[in-house]
Design a protein around this motif. Structure first.
Motif, PDB file in Angstrom:
ATOM      1  N   LEU A  47       0.829  -1.198   0.000  1.00  0.00           N
ATOM      2  CA  LEU A  47       0.000   0.000   0.000  1.00  0.00           C
ATOM      3  C   LEU A  47       0.867   1.252   0.000  1.00  0.00           C
ATOM      4  N   GLN A  48       1.918   1.257   0.822  1.00  0.00           N
ATOM      5  CA  GLN A  48       2.819   2.416   0.865  1.00  0.00           C
ATOM      6  C   GLN A  48       3.546   2.606  -0.461  1.00  0.00           C
ATOM      7  N   VAL A  49       3.955   1.509  -1.067  1.00  0.00           N
ATOM      8  CA  VAL A  49       4.673   1.589  -2.336  1.00  0.00           C
ATOM      9  C   VAL A  49       3.793   2.210  -3.415  1.00  0.00           C
ATOM     10  N   MET A  50       2.558   1.766  -3.514  1.00  0.00           N
ATOM     11  CA  MET A  50       1.665   2.301  -4.542  1.00  0.00           C
ATOM     12  C   MET A  50       1.358   3.778  -4.284  1.00  0.00           C
ATOM     13  N   ARG A  51       1.239   4.163  -3.031  1.00  0.00           N
ATOM     14  CA  ARG A  51       1.021   5.573  -2.718  1.00  0.00           C
ATOM     15  C   ARG A  51       2.239   6.404  -3.115  1.00  0.00           C
ATOM     16  N   ALA A  52       3.429   5.841  -2.958  1.00  0.00           N
ATOM     17  CA  ALA A  52       4.649   6.559  -3.336  1.00  0.00           C
ATOM     18  C   ALA A  52       4.710   6.767  -4.844  1.00  0.00           C
ATOM     19  N   PHE A  53       4.330   5.759  -5.624  1.00  0.00           N
ATOM     20  CA  PHE A  53       4.353   5.902  -7.083  1.00  0.00           C
ATOM     21  C   PHE A  53       3.382   6.993  -7.553  1.00  0.00           C
ATOM     22  N   ALA A  54       2.315   7.191  -6.816  1.00  0.00           N
ATOM     23  CA  ALA A  54       1.290   8.162  -7.222  1.00  0.00           C
ATOM     24  C   ALA A  54       1.817   9.592  -7.238  1.00  0.00           C
ATOM     25  N   VAL A  55       2.913   9.842  -6.531  1.00  0.00           N
ATOM     26  CA  VAL A  55       3.464  11.207  -6.486  1.00  0.00           C
ATOM     27  C   VAL A  55       4.861  11.251  -7.097  1.00  0.00           C
ATOM     28  N   ARG A  56       5.139  10.349  -8.037  1.00  0.00           N
ATOM     29  CA  ARG A  56       6.446  10.316  -8.700  1.00  0.00           C
ATOM     30  C   ARG A  56       6.285  10.629 -10.188  1.00  0.00           C
ATOM     31  N   PRO A  57       6.329  11.917 -10.565  1.00  0.00           N
ATOM     32  CA  PRO A  57       6.176  12.267 -11.985  1.00  0.00           C
ATOM     33  C   PRO A  57       7.351  11.836 -12.846  1.00  0.00           C
ATOM     34  N   ASP A  58       8.465  11.447 -12.217  1.00  0.00           N
ATOM     35  CA  ASP A  58       9.647  11.051 -12.985  1.00  0.00           C
ATOM     36  C   ASP A  58       9.585   9.598 -13.430  1.00  0.00           C
ATOM     37  N   ILE A  59       8.531   8.889 -13.083  1.00  0.00           N
ATOM     38  CA  ILE A  59       8.382   7.483 -13.464  1.00  0.00           C
ATOM     39  C   ILE A  59       7.333   7.386 -14.565  1.00  0.00           C
ATOM     40  N   ASP A  60       7.679   6.728 -15.675  1.00  0.00           N
ATOM     41  CA  ASP A  60       6.782   6.625 -16.828  1.00  0.00           C
ATOM     42  C   ASP A  60       5.936   5.358 -16.803  1.00  0.00           C
ATOM     43  N   VAL A  61       6.547   4.248 -16.376  1.00  0.00           N
ATOM     44  CA  VAL A  61       5.862   2.954 -16.365  1.00  0.00           C
ATOM     45  C   VAL A  61       6.275   2.223 -15.093  1.00  0.00           C
ATOM     46  N   VAL A  62       5.336   1.531 -14.470  1.00  0.00           N
ATOM     47  CA  VAL A  62       5.641   0.689 -13.317  1.00  0.00           C
ATOM     48  C   VAL A  62       5.553  -0.769 -13.762  1.00  0.00           C
ATOM     49  N   HIS A  63       6.628  -1.499 -13.563  1.00  0.00           N
ATOM     50  CA  HIS A  63       6.664  -2.914 -13.930  1.00  0.00           C
ATOM     51  C   HIS A  63       6.575  -3.735 -12.651  1.00  0.00           C
ATOM     52  N   ASN A  64       5.489  -4.452 -12.503  1.00  0.00           N
ATOM     53  CA  ASN A  64       5.194  -5.215 -11.291  1.00  0.00           C
ATOM     54  C   ASN A  64       5.564  -6.683 -11.489  1.00  0.00           C
ATOM     55  N   ASN A  65       6.548  -7.136 -10.719  1.00  0.00           N
ATOM     56  CA  ASN A  65       6.948  -8.542 -10.783  1.00  0.00           C
ATOM     57  C   ASN A  65       6.557  -9.302  -9.522  1.00  0.00           C
TER      58      ASN A  65
END
Length: 314
Positions: A47-65
């Motif tokens: 949950l914390q990780v996904m919330r962190a990605f929500a405020v990261r404009p420098d990330i274009d794609v999230v690859h979930n393994n």
């Protein structure tokens, strides 16, 4: 960039995820319906990780393994497209998550895995690859090798039975992940002819595989891909594999041969034993060439980069 959990090896150049440790009150812990704490901790971390990605404009794609449901369920809460690689047969965590999110972007590591998930998601197939520089050619030797986790679904005891029946020495490498299985099924077969050499690091394992006459891969489940087979072939070591799941896509002549599982374990062992002489006789240069053509890490990376670019344009 690659994200990893706190405490990861700093030499890997990963970005550590800022995950707060789970803190539960005595009242929460006393709840008689509380699930296992490890499960709560894991879910809270995702949950914390996904919330962190929500405020990261420098990330274009999230690859979930991961195999956790939460990244898939929360994918619409982050601005980036999220692609999930399916590394296993259907699991009780991911199945309902994909049912809730039928538009999820998914990749399967083999046609076999894609078919298993096909009622839930039209996964694109991008096969795993091996680093041909790391898994370099070896000279072969006078023993067989088996590597992997020592668990029932990987069935190293079947490899031991094949070696014993065929009169070959076998060296088994891997961690004992299921102690009961090891003690009851594998340990009784160990001795001078079949040995367990322990859990080896990559360099030692590469040397062992490269100095082996052939690699046995003996799954008792629908193997999603079979990375150990690709690694062995990259070393020039031919592979004899039981054709379960994605293995039949990875192991084909002139890189190796597959043995169809028999009606029972004895039939599987007998069939594999008959094929073993032809596998051992394979030309090691042709085996490695086959691996470079079909199991290339470069091809895997190129396919994922193309997918990322496609998702960024959509």
């Amino acid at each position: 960039m690659v994200f990893a959990a706190p405490g990861s090896d700093p030499s890997l150049g990963v970005e550590e995820l800022d995950v707060e440790p789970l803190v539960l009150s005595d009242a929460a812990r006393s709840d008689v319906s509380m699930p296992p704490e490890a499960q709560v901790r894991e879910t809270f971390s995702y949950l914390q990780v996904m919330r962190a990605f929500a405020v990261r404009p420098d990330i274009d794609v999230v690859h979930n393994n991961t195999l956790h449901y939460l990244p898939v369920v929360m994918s619409s809460a982050i601005p980036q497209p999220l692609v999930t690689t399916l590394h296993t047969p259907v699991t009780p965590w991911l199945e309902p998550a994909l049912r809730l999110n039928p538009a999820a972007h998914t990749v399967a590591v083999s046609d076999s895995v894609a078919q298993l998930w096909s009622t839930l998601t039209p996964a694109r197939v991008i096969r795993n690859g091996v680093d041909a520089l790391e898994w370099s050619p070896g000279p072969g030797g006078d023993s067989l090798v088996w590597s992997g986790r020592i668990v029932p679904e990987k069935a190293p005891h079947v490899a031991a039975l094949i070696a014993l029946r065929a009169g070959w020495k076998l060296r088994i490498a891997g961690p004992v992940s299921d102690r009961h299985y090891y003690e009851t099924r594998l340990a009784p077969l160990l001795g001078e002819q079949v040995t367990h050499v322990g859990h080896l690091g990559t360099r030692a394992l590469r040397t062992l595989v490269g100095q082996s006459a052939a690699c046995l891969v003996t799954p008792a489940w629908e193997e999603p891909y079979g990375l150990v087979a690709a690694e062995a072939m990259a070393c020039g070591t031919p592979v004899l594999a039981v054709a379960r799941g994605g293995l039949s896509e990875v192991v084909r002549a002139p890189g190796g041969l597959t043995s169809q599982p028999g009606a029972d374990e004895a039939a599987t062992v007998a069939g594999a034993t008959r094929l073993l002489p032809s596998v051992v006789a394979m030309d090691r240069e042709r085996v490695r060439s086959y691996a470079l053509e079909t199991c290339s890490l470069t091809a895997t990376v190129d396919a994922y980069v193309a997918l990322y670019q496609e998702l960024m344009r959509s």
